[in-house]
Design a protein around this motif. Structure first.
Motif, PDB file in Angstrom:
ATOM      1  N   MET A  49       4.294 -26.645 -19.877  1.00 49.46           N
ATOM      2  CA  MET A  49       3.470 -25.388 -20.301  1.00 49.46           C
ATOM      3  C   MET A  49       4.428 -24.168 -20.292  1.00 49.46           C
ATOM      4  O   MET A  49       4.575 -23.596 -21.236  1.00 49.46           O
ATOM      5  N   ARG A  50       5.450 -24.215 -19.257  1.00 49.22           N
ATOM      6  CA  ARG A  50       6.048 -22.918 -18.944  1.00 49.22           C
ATOM      7  C   ARG A  50       7.140 -23.043 -20.223  1.00 49.22           C
ATOM      8  O   ARG A  50       7.529 -21.995 -20.822  1.00 49.22           O
ATOM      9  N   GLN A  51       7.799 -24.190 -20.558  1.00 48.45           N
ATOM     10  CA  GLN A  51       8.705 -24.308 -21.708  1.00 48.45           C
ATOM     11  C   GLN A  51       8.083 -23.691 -22.933  1.00 48.45           C
ATOM     12  O   GLN A  51       8.626 -23.112 -23.696  1.00 48.45           O
ATOM     13  N   LYS A  52       6.907 -24.248 -23.077  1.00 45.99           N
ATOM     14  CA  LYS A  52       6.095 -23.806 -24.286  1.00 45.99           C
ATOM     15  C   LYS A  52       5.832 -22.256 -24.556  1.00 45.99           C
ATOM     16  O   LYS A  52       5.988 -21.773 -25.375  1.00 45.99           O
ATOM     17  N   ARG A  53       5.601 -21.892 -23.447  1.00 46.76           N
ATOM     18  CA  ARG A  53       5.460 -20.121 -23.443  1.00 46.76           C
ATOM     19  C   ARG A  53       6.772 -19.618 -23.537  1.00 46.76           C
ATOM     20  O   ARG A  53       6.748 -18.376 -24.186  1.00 46.76           O
ATOM     21  N   ILE A  54       7.948 -20.068 -23.005  1.00 44.69           N
ATOM     22  CA  ILE A  54       9.367 -19.513 -23.422  1.00 44.69           C
ATOM     23  C   ILE A  54       9.486 -19.555 -24.822  1.00 44.69           C
ATOM     24  O   ILE A  54      10.063 -18.672 -25.267  1.00 44.69           O
ATOM     25  N   LYS A  55       9.118 -20.658 -25.407  1.00 44.29           N
ATOM     26  CA  LYS A  55       9.672 -20.863 -26.900  1.00 44.29           C
ATOM     27  C   LYS A  55       8.610 -19.896 -27.700  1.00 44.29           C
ATOM     28  O   LYS A  55       9.068 -19.476 -28.782  1.00 44.29           O
ATOM     29  N   GLU A  56       7.523 -19.749 -27.272  1.00 41.77           N
ATOM     30  CA  GLU A  56       6.651 -18.694 -27.839  1.00 41.77           C
ATOM     31  C   GLU A  56       6.859 -17.332 -27.613  1.00 41.77           C
ATOM     32  O   GLU A  56       6.041 -16.260 -27.871  1.00 41.77           O
ATOM     33  N   ASN A  57       8.002 -17.243 -26.751  1.00 42.10           N
ATOM     34  CA  ASN A  57       8.463 -15.502 -26.180  1.00 42.10           C
ATOM     35  C   ASN A  57       7.225 -15.183 -25.693  1.00 42.10           C
ATOM     36  O   ASN A  57       6.995 -13.737 -25.654  1.00 42.10           O
ATOM     37  N   LYS A  58       6.534 -15.702 -24.755  1.00 42.28           N
ATOM     38  CA  LYS A  58       5.499 -15.418 -23.644  1.00 42.28           C
ATOM     39  C   LYS A  58       6.216 -15.455 -22.403  1.00 42.28           C
ATOM     40  O   LYS A  58       7.087 -16.353 -22.175  1.00 42.28           O
ATOM     41  N   SER A  59       5.696 -14.507 -21.541  1.00 41.10           N
ATOM     42  CA  SER A  59       6.321 -14.660 -20.147  1.00 41.10           C
ATOM     43  C   SER A  59       5.949 -16.188 -19.420  1.00 41.10           C
ATOM     44  O   SER A  59       4.677 -16.209 -19.450  1.00 41.10           O
ATOM     45  N   PRO A  60       6.791 -16.779 -18.792  1.00 37.01           N
ATOM     46  CA  PRO A  60       6.544 -18.039 -18.205  1.00 37.01           C
ATOM     47  C   PRO A  60       6.031 -17.762 -16.627  1.00 37.01           C
ATOM     48  O   PRO A  60       5.576 -18.743 -16.074  1.00 37.01           O
ATOM     49  N   GLN A  61       6.300 -16.636 -16.345  1.00 37.38           N
ATOM     50  CA  GLN A  61       5.712 -16.168 -14.968  1.00 37.38           C
ATOM     51  C   GLN A  61       4.237 -15.819 -14.570  1.00 37.38           C
ATOM     52  O   GLN A  61       3.943 -15.572 -13.351  1.00 37.38           O
ATOM     53  N   TYR A  62       3.437 -15.914 -15.656  1.00 43.42           N
ATOM     54  CA  TYR A  62       2.046 -15.717 -15.464  1.00 43.42           C
ATOM     55  C   TYR A  62       1.163 -16.496 -14.522  1.00 43.42           C
ATOM     56  O   TYR A  62       0.237 -16.162 -13.752  1.00 43.42           O
ATOM     57  N   LEU A  63       1.875 -17.615 -14.332  1.00 45.78           N
ATOM     58  CA  LEU A  63       0.974 -18.673 -13.536  1.00 45.78           C
ATOM     59  C   LEU A  63       2.131 -19.351 -12.553  1.00 45.78           C
ATOM     60  O   LEU A  63       2.725 -20.203 -13.272  1.00 45.78           O
ATOM     61  N   SER A  64       1.783 -19.417 -11.169  1.00 38.95           N
ATOM     62  CA  SER A  64       2.566 -20.076 -10.250  1.00 38.95           C
ATOM     63  C   SER A  64       1.978 -21.521 -10.442  1.00 38.95           C
ATOM     64  O   SER A  64       0.766 -21.722 -10.662  1.00 38.95           O
ATOM     65  N   PHE A  65       2.744 -22.528  -9.643  1.00 38.02           N
ATOM     66  CA  PHE A  65       2.636 -24.031 -10.033  1.00 38.02           C
ATOM     67  C   PHE A  65       1.306 -24.178  -8.842  1.00 38.02           C
ATOM     68  O   PHE A  65       0.602 -24.952  -9.252  1.00 38.02           O
ATOM     69  N   GLU A  66       1.237 -23.342  -7.786  1.00 39.69           N
ATOM     70  CA  GLU A  66       0.194 -23.510  -6.991  1.00 39.69           C
ATOM     71  C   GLU A  66      -1.221 -23.052  -7.559  1.00 39.69           C
ATOM     72  O   GLU A  66      -2.098 -23.607  -7.540  1.00 39.69           O
ATOM     73  N   ASN A  67      -1.119 -22.013  -8.549  1.00 33.55           N
ATOM     74  CA  ASN A  67      -2.391 -21.756  -9.004  1.00 33.55           C
ATOM     75  C   ASN A  67      -2.676 -22.502 -10.190  1.00 33.55           C
ATOM     76  O   ASN A  67      -3.827 -22.781 -10.363  1.00 33.55           O
ATOM     77  N   TYR A  68      -1.672 -23.124 -10.731  1.00 30.45           N
ATOM     78  CA  TYR A  68      -1.847 -24.158 -11.923  1.00 30.45           C
ATOM     79  C   TYR A  68      -2.387 -25.284 -11.355  1.00 30.45           C
ATOM     80  O   TYR A  68      -3.462 -25.802 -11.887  1.00 30.45           O
ATOM     81  N   MET A  69      -2.167 -25.708 -10.142  1.00 32.13           N
ATOM     82  CA  MET A  69      -2.788 -26.889  -9.564  1.00 32.13           C
ATOM     83  C   MET A  69      -4.145 -26.594  -9.088  1.00 32.13           C
ATOM     84  O   MET A  69      -5.144 -27.687  -8.813  1.00 32.13           O
TER      85      MET A  69
END
Length: 170
Positions: free
Chosen positions: A128-148
């Motif tokens: 999910m983070r890599q996809k957001r980076i490729k889409e030029n979106k911030s990958p920092q919007y969601l921590s792993f803890e919140n994702y889980m």
């Protein structure tokens, strides 16, 4: 030929491996848990098998096929096949009911596929983070803890929708 044979062999091996590894969890009649909880357990067992297949490098389609086969096999073994309406009811209700089922979903994932679940969840977050980076979106919007916090509930809901889609198109 090898490409066609691999999913077939995996379909035969993986459901048995998940079932055998967790035999102590499914020795009793599922229906004794109540229909809703039995349906949930059936979904988690199929979903765990799908996770195992993905962790082993199979495609989404191959892993879904294997997970679905395990889902059906478990229902046949227990003499109870959940309906779409019953499965959908797991994701409905009051916030208190949803919270209880989210906790139960988490517990089932951690007890039924404790070795496969963390790897699958971590890979999902990384992808999910890599996809957001490729889409030029911030990958920092969601921590792993919140994702889980919502991962298992979301994952089981998606698996349920895919199962419903497969059943509808048979």
């Amino acid at each position: 030929m090898k490409r066609l044979l691999l999913p077939l062999l995996a379909a035969l091996a993986l459901p048995t491996a998940v079932s055998a590894e967790n035999a102590n969890l499914i020795d009793y009649k599922c229906i004794e848990l109540g229909k809703k909880e039995c349906a949930l357990k059936q979904l988690v067992i199929g979903s765990c098998t799908k996770m195992t297949a993905r962790n082993e490098g199979l495609t989404d389609a191959e892993s879904l096929s294997i997970g679905y086969a395990t889902f059906k096999e478990y229902g046949e073994q227990k003499g109870f096949s959940s309906t779409k309406d019953l499965r959908d009811s797991i994701f409905e209700g009051t916030e208190k009911e949803k919270k209880i089922f989210r906790s139960l979903i988490d517990a089932y994932y951690h007890s039924i596929c404790p070795n496969e679940f963390p790897k699958y969840a971590a890979n999902s977050y990384i992808n999910m983070r890599q996809k957001r980076i490729k889409e030029n979106k911030s990958p920092q919007y969601l921590s792993f803890e919140n994702y889980m916090k919502f991962f298992t509930f979301t994952e089981i809901n998606i698996f349920n929708k895919l199962i419903s889609f497969l059943e509808r198109n048979k």
